[in-house]
Scaffold this active site. Structure first.
Site, PDB file in Angstrom:
ATOM      1  N   GLY A  86       0.820  -1.206   0.000  1.00 61.07           N
ATOM      2  CA  GLY A  86       0.000   0.000   0.000  1.00 61.07           C
ATOM      3  C   GLY A  86       0.849   1.248   0.000  1.00 61.07           C
ATOM      4  N   ARG A  89       3.888   6.165   1.851  1.00 57.94           N
ATOM      5  CA  ARG A  89       4.350   7.556   1.955  1.00 57.94           C
ATOM      6  C   ARG A  89       3.780   8.394   0.834  1.00 57.94           C
ATOM      7  NH1 ARG A  89       9.489   8.579  -0.965  1.00 57.94           N
ATOM      8  NH2 ARG A  89       9.835   6.849  -2.380  1.00 57.94           N
ATOM      9  N   ASP A 121       8.574   6.651   8.145  1.00 56.52           N
ATOM     10  CA  ASP A 121       8.163   8.014   8.488  1.00 56.52           C
ATOM     11  C   ASP A 121       7.259   8.644   7.439  1.00 56.52           C
ATOM     12  OD1 ASP A 121       9.891   8.655   6.401  1.00 56.52           O
ATOM     13  OD2 ASP A 121      11.423   9.558   7.683  1.00 56.52           O
ATOM     14  N   ARG A 179      -1.978  -1.251  -9.931  1.00 53.52           N
ATOM     15  CA  ARG A 179      -0.797  -2.086 -10.106  1.00 53.52           C
ATOM     16  C   ARG A 179      -1.209  -3.552 -10.170  1.00 53.52           C
ATOM     17  NH1 ARG A 179       3.222   1.282  -7.149  1.00 53.52           N
ATOM     18  NH2 ARG A 179       2.129   3.151  -6.488  1.00 53.52           N
ATOM     19  N   ASP A 244       4.280  -4.800  -7.374  1.00 43.11           N
ATOM     20  CA  ASP A 244       3.663  -3.566  -6.893  1.00 43.11           C
ATOM     21  C   ASP A 244       4.207  -2.340  -7.631  1.00 43.11           C
ATOM     22  OD1 ASP A 244       5.965  -4.482  -5.160  1.00 43.11           O
ATOM     23  OD2 ASP A 244       5.834  -2.403  -4.486  1.00 43.11           O
ATOM     24  N   ASN A 245       5.237  -2.527  -8.447  1.00 42.21           N
ATOM     25  CA  ASN A 245       5.775  -1.450  -9.281  1.00 42.21           C
ATOM     26  C   ASN A 245       5.447  -1.668 -10.752  1.00 42.21           C
ATOM     27  OD1 ASN A 245       6.933  -0.280  -7.022  1.00 42.21           O
ATOM     28  ND2 ASN A 245       8.910  -1.258  -7.338  1.00 42.21           N
ATOM     29  N   ASP A 254       7.282   4.362 -10.392  1.00 42.41           N
ATOM     30  CA  ASP A 254       8.151   4.172  -9.233  1.00 42.41           C
ATOM     31  C   ASP A 254       9.631   4.117  -9.607  1.00 42.41           C
ATOM     32  OD1 ASP A 254       6.129   4.288  -7.373  1.00 42.41           O
ATOM     33  OD2 ASP A 254       5.698   2.159  -7.471  1.00 42.41           O
TER      34      ASP A 254
END
Length: 470
Positions: A86, A89, A121, A179, A244-245, A254
């Site tokens: 998912g 960021r 983060d 994707r 996922d890319n 990506d």
């Protein structure tokens, strides 16, 4: 007053199991680095001040009509399945219909943590943001399907990686962010209703001519075949071709440890995390097929009798290498001046590539020299080139304007790895002149006059490894 945009957020109208709604986490002191004026006009974004753009494209201010959300997906990462990934960021601000009638996603990357961040983060630092901005816009100018860069914004906050680095946000534009992994997550969970809804949505958005799940598979395989051939023709290495890319739209998505080949070698790897060479330059066509096999496996789950469709799905996936080879031949044939290359021309193309590999010839400069000057100078053993060129010139005798064909297929300038690193290091020191120089040249890669950016790296300038930088 904020920026206005003609939002029409179709993905946000799907069930909540597809995403998590969330606003960006505001940043301390947004400052605009770059804004893509022509792309903004295509998207129908209103005129705005630099401060207003900085606020919107850092996530401090939300334009009216935006519906921020983090998308759910899964994926195979270096061959191992991760059941939930998912947007960790990134946030999809929303969708707009451009002046060309096409639907586009507008997404913020580096906008803060989401439920999918996995302890991260949720931020990005300046280097990867500028890398993706430059390389994605270069790919667009090269005519290769790609996500695009709308804006790059400093956050005024530090990001901690190996060291303290300046934080930044990239605003990315895509035909969609669907994707292979988006299908995998629902198939793996056996959420068949969601899988069917996703399939219907993908067909309506990208391939309205497709007939059901297998029609979608056929369309995505064809788009991926064209994409990979495009990458190969300019010496591009994605670096992380995880499922996922892999975008079902057929766009490059990506840009992590991506790179362009300098001295040609078929098995070149740059990505620091690709220790086994899974995503090497020469492996990209094979990995694309592997990824499509994972898509096929996911799509079949929604059928009432999946086993009955296995043979057809297998046939579709097994046809992809031939599609990629045909697209590769068309593109590489053009790079040596052939408007209608045939399979009989493959040995001629491969003979040149072998010669380049044996002698360490620069990929981009060799084809540029072939189109515009004397390519003999690219080789140490010029007699070997002359021997190859004899057959080549004989083949060109039937072509009307081979030089024009080559010039249209062979860029003079690419975003070379050492120039990207030079640009990033300067930007960290608040010097954006190398960034702007790269952008100016890469906007017109087939006819740039910036000979300095055309030059291959010296031994001391060569970049041996590239990094995700997340």
């Amino acid at each position: 007053m904020s920026i206005t945009a003609p939002f029409d957020n179709s993905y946000a109208r799907l069930p909540r199991s597809f995403y998590t709604r969330q606003n960006p986490v505001p940043v301390r002191a947004p400052q605009l680095i770059a804004y893509n004026e022509s792309l903004g006009a295509l998207l129908g974004l209103s005129a705005a001040t630099e401060a207003e753009r900085a606020a919107v494209f850092s996530g401090v201010d939300l334009p009216e009509g935006a519906a921020p959300l983090a998308q759910l997906y899964a994926g195979h990462q270096f061959g191992s399945y991760n059941p939930q990934l998912g947007d960790g960021r990134a946030l999809l601000l929303g969708e707009v219909i451009g002046s060309d009638g096409r639907r586009y996603d507008i997404q913020l990357k580096g906008s803060g943590p989401t439920p999918y961040s996995r302890m991260g983060d949720g931020r990005a630092w300046l280097g990867p943001v500028l890398r993706e901005y430059v390389v994605s816009e270069a790919m667009h100018a090269l005519g290769i399907p790609t996500t695009r860069a709308l804006a790059a914004t400093l956050t005024g906050e530090d990001v901690i990686r190996e060291t303290v680095l300046p934080g930044a946000v990239l605003t990315r534009v895509a035909a969609s962010h669907l994707r292979v992994g988006t299908f995998q997550v629902f198939a793996h969970r056996r959420q068949i209703d969601e899988l069917r809804q996703l399939t219907d949505y993908a067909i309506a958005r990208h391939y309205p001519q497709a007939d059901g799940p297998l029609g979608l598979l056929r369309a995505v395989c064809a788009a991926q075949a064209e994409l990979i051939a495009g990458w190969m023709s300019v010496g591009f290495i994605h670096g992380v071709m995880n499922t996922d890319n892999s975008a079902i739209s057929g766009e490059t998505i990506d840009y992590g440890p991506c790179a362009f080949i300098d001295d040609y070698h078929a098995d070149t790897v740059f990505s620091s995390i690709d220790r086994a060479g899974r995503y090497a330059y020469s492996n990209q066509p094979h990995i694309a097929v592997w990824n499509m096999a994972q898509l096929a496996t996911s799509l079949l789950q929604q059928l009432d009798d999946p086993q009955a469709a296995v043979a057809e799905a297998t046939q579709i996936v097994h046809a992809m290498p031939g599609q990629t080879e045909a697209a590769w031949l068309r593109r590489m044939g053009a790079k040596i001046g052939l408007t209608g290359p045939t399979p009989e021309d493959v040995p001629l193309i491969e003979g040149l590539l072998t010669l380049m590999q044996d002698q360490g010839a620069d990929f981009t400069n060799t084809f540029d020299a072939l189109a515009r000057s004397d390519a003999r100078d690219q080789f140490v053993d010029r007699d070997a080139f002359d021997a190859w060129a004899e057959g080549w010139r004989a083949r060109l005798a039937t072509e009307q304007d081979p030089q024009a064909t080559m010039q249209a297929a062979s860029p003079r300038v690419i975003p070379r790895n050492h120039r990207i690193e030079e640009m990033i290091q300067a930007a960290v020191a608040a010097d954006y002149a190398p960034f702007h120089r790269l952008m100016a040249a890469l906007t017109d890669p087939f006819d740039t006059q910036d000979t300095g950016l055309m030059r291959a790296p010296t031994k001391d300038e060569r970049v041996a490894a590239t990094f995700c930088g997340t």
